[in-house]
Design a protein around this motif. Structure first.
Motif, mmCIF file in Angstrom:
data_model
loop_
_atom_site.group_PDB
_atom_site.id
_atom_site.type_symbol
_atom_site.label_atom_id
_atom_site.label_comp_id
_atom_site.label_asym_id
_atom_site.label_seq_id
_atom_site.Cartn_x
_atom_site.Cartn_y
_atom_site.Cartn_z
ATOM 1 N N ALA A 173 51.367 -10.373 53.778
ATOM 2 C CA ALA A 173 50.694 -11.286 54.710
ATOM 3 C C ALA A 173 49.356 -11.711 54.125
ATOM 4 O O ALA A 173 48.597 -10.881 53.617
ATOM 5 C CB ALA A 173 50.487 -10.607 56.061
ATOM 6 N N LYS A 174 49.078 -13.000 54.186
ATOM 7 C CA LYS A 174 47.791 -13.532 53.761
ATOM 8 C C LYS A 174 46.895 -13.694 54.986
ATOM 9 O O LYS A 174 47.353 -14.166 56.028
ATOM 10 C CB LYS A 174 47.967 -14.894 53.081
ATOM 11 N N ILE A 175 45.624 -13.307 54.841
ATOM 12 C CA ILE A 175 44.662 -13.464 55.925
ATOM 13 C C ILE A 175 43.647 -14.525 55.507
ATOM 14 O O ILE A 175 42.938 -14.359 54.516
ATOM 15 C CB ILE A 175 43.928 -12.148 56.238
ATOM 16 N N GLN A 213 49.275 -15.728 57.484
ATOM 17 C CA GLN A 213 50.553 -16.281 57.047
ATOM 18 C C GLN A 213 51.425 -15.177 56.475
ATOM 19 O O GLN A 213 51.034 -14.492 55.524
ATOM 20 C CB GLN A 213 50.331 -17.367 55.985
ATOM 21 N N LEU A 214 52.604 -14.984 57.056
ATOM 22 C CA LEU A 214 53.552 -14.025 56.509
ATOM 23 C C LEU A 214 54.327 -14.671 55.373
ATOM 24 O O LEU A 214 54.514 -15.897 55.343
ATOM 25 C CB LEU A 214 54.536 -13.564 57.589
ATOM 26 N N ALA A 215 54.776 -13.862 54.427
ATOM 27 C CA ALA A 215 55.532 -14.378 53.288
ATOM 28 C C ALA A 215 56.734 -15.182 53.771
ATOM 29 O O ALA A 215 57.491 -14.730 54.626
ATOM 30 C CB ALA A 215 55.991 -13.216 52.413
ATOM 31 N N GLY A 216 56.872 -16.387 53.237
ATOM 32 C CA GLY A 216 57.997 -17.249 53.605
ATOM 33 C C GLY A 216 57.819 -18.005 54.897
ATOM 34 O O GLY A 216 58.686 -18.784 55.296
ATOM 35 N N LYS A 217 56.683 -17.792 55.566
ATOM 36 C CA LYS A 217 56.419 -18.466 56.836
ATOM 37 C C LYS A 217 55.218 -19.407 56.694
ATOM 38 O O LYS A 217 54.550 -19.445 55.673
ATOM 39 C CB LYS A 217 56.112 -17.430 57.932
ATOM 40 N N LYS A 218 54.947 -20.170 57.758
ATOM 41 C CA LYS A 218 53.814 -21.090 57.765
ATOM 42 C C LYS A 218 52.526 -20.375 58.161
ATOM 43 O O LYS A 218 52.557 -19.336 58.821
ATOM 44 C CB LYS A 218 54.073 -22.246 58.746
ATOM 45 N N ARG A 219 51.420 -20.942 57.756
ATOM 46 C CA ARG A 219 50.116 -20.443 58.188
ATOM 47 C C ARG A 219 49.961 -20.727 59.676
ATOM 48 O O ARG A 219 50.214 -21.847 60.140
ATOM 49 C CB ARG A 219 49.018 -21.147 57.388
ATOM 50 N N VAL A 220 49.558 -19.716 60.453
ATOM 51 C CA VAL A 220 49.489 -19.884 61.907
ATOM 52 C C VAL A 220 48.196 -19.302 62.465
ATOM 53 O O VAL A 220 47.539 -18.474 61.834
ATOM 54 C CB VAL A 220 50.681 -19.198 62.614
#
Length: 316
Positions: free
Chosen positions: A249-251, A290-297
């Motif tokens: 997960a990116k913060i 943003q979780l891997a493979g998902k959009k930034r939310v």
């Protein structure tokens, strides 16, 4: 001679911004050097540097060497008959290149040298919670970021500064400093100063997977500084565990909550519409991720997608 003949060397957007300013100055950009095109992305299509894109737009002579010691490259470089080379965010140059122009080769570095020598000075100044930084022009020698300093400009680092905002701030003053440095060289008014070595030098090493990973055992203000210093790129990251499932997960954005000490390190708690994570001291309110493979939310959208039947945590 009414102005200097300049060869510009650089790669990313920061360098492009300086090149754009140089083309509006009194000095003449006679050529541009940048990295070779590289395959990128899933389709492995050739990707060009920001500096190349601008050079092509402006029909500036362009070289993209793979070997800076290649005789064909050095001969082409010499044929431009430049008075000075200007380097911004490029590769380490061999002496055969940086010693070529009669007025020398200088670099624009995004720190107040000798502090933060290295590849990522903007990021590390924020990560280390500095209150000021700046830009420096210096003549290149045979080591990295150690040459005689020509000029510098200082700026404050705001309390909620991010890599993106500080990058733009330093670009604005850096592009003007490059022109001022060229003017000083042309007018023979510069007085270069040798960099003094001290025991308190702080380095700015290249960012990698290890030094961009969040350690939740640290104080919440330290974690926050890491996140801001890497936002929006390359981004601080962690592992998110939901039950038996784990993903990266990116913060992108968070707010420190030093008064909150009741949440276990790495554990996630949802209080109202706030996504909170425990740190070694205090807690962090996550704003965007943003979780891997998902959009930034936004955090609220992430909260709505959580499975409340499973435990959630971020792991170091």
């Amino acid at each position: 001679m009414m102005s200097l003949r300049v060869v510009f060397m650089g790669t990313p957007g920061f360098a492009r911004g300086v090149l754009e300013r140089l083309t509006t100055s009194t000095h003449q950009v006679v050529g541009v050097v940048t990295v070779a095109d590289k395959p990128a992305g899933r389709g492995q299509k050739l990707s060009t540097s920001a500096v190349k894109d601008f050079a092509v737009e402006q029909n500036l002579p362009l070289l993209q060497p793979t070997n800076l010691k290649d005789e064909a490259f050095t001969e082409a470089l010499r044929s431009w008959n430049a008075d000075v080379f200007v380097v911004v965010a490029f590769r380490m140059l061999p002496k055969s290149v940086w010693s070529m122009p009669k007025c020398g080769t200088f670099n624009l570095h995004a720190s107040l040298l000798p502090q933060y020598r290295g590849a990522a000075p903007i990021n590390w100044a924020i990560i280390n919670q500095e209150t000021k930084t700046g830009v420096t022009t210096f003549f290149i020698d045979d080591k990295i970021d150690t040459g005689a300093m020509i000029m510098h400009r200082t700026t404050e680092i705001s309390e909620r500064e991010t890599f993106e905002s500080l990058h733009d701030k330093l670009l604005a003053i850096g592009r003007e400093l490059v022109v001022e440095t060229l003017d000083g060289i042309f007018q023979a008014t510069i007085e270069p100063k040798i960099q003094l070595e001290t025991e308190t030098l702080r380095e700015a090493p290249k960012l990698n997977k290890d030094n961009t990973k969040i350690d939740w055992n640290k104080d919440c203000t330290e974690v926050d500084a890491l996140i801001r210093g890497l936002s929006p790129y390359p981004t601080a990251w962690t592992l998110f565990a939901e039950g038996e499932t784990t993903s990266a997960a990116k913060i992108f954005l968070a707010t420190p909550k030093p008064e909150l000490n009741s949440i276990e390190v790495g554990k996630i708690e949802v209080i109202g519409k706030e996504l909170l994570v425990g740190c070694g001291s205090g807690a962090l309110k996550i704003e965007e991720l943003q979780l891997a493979g998902k959009k930034r939310v936004r955090a609220i959208d992430f909260i709505n997608g959580l499975n409340r039947q499973k435990t959630q945590e971020f792991t170091s």
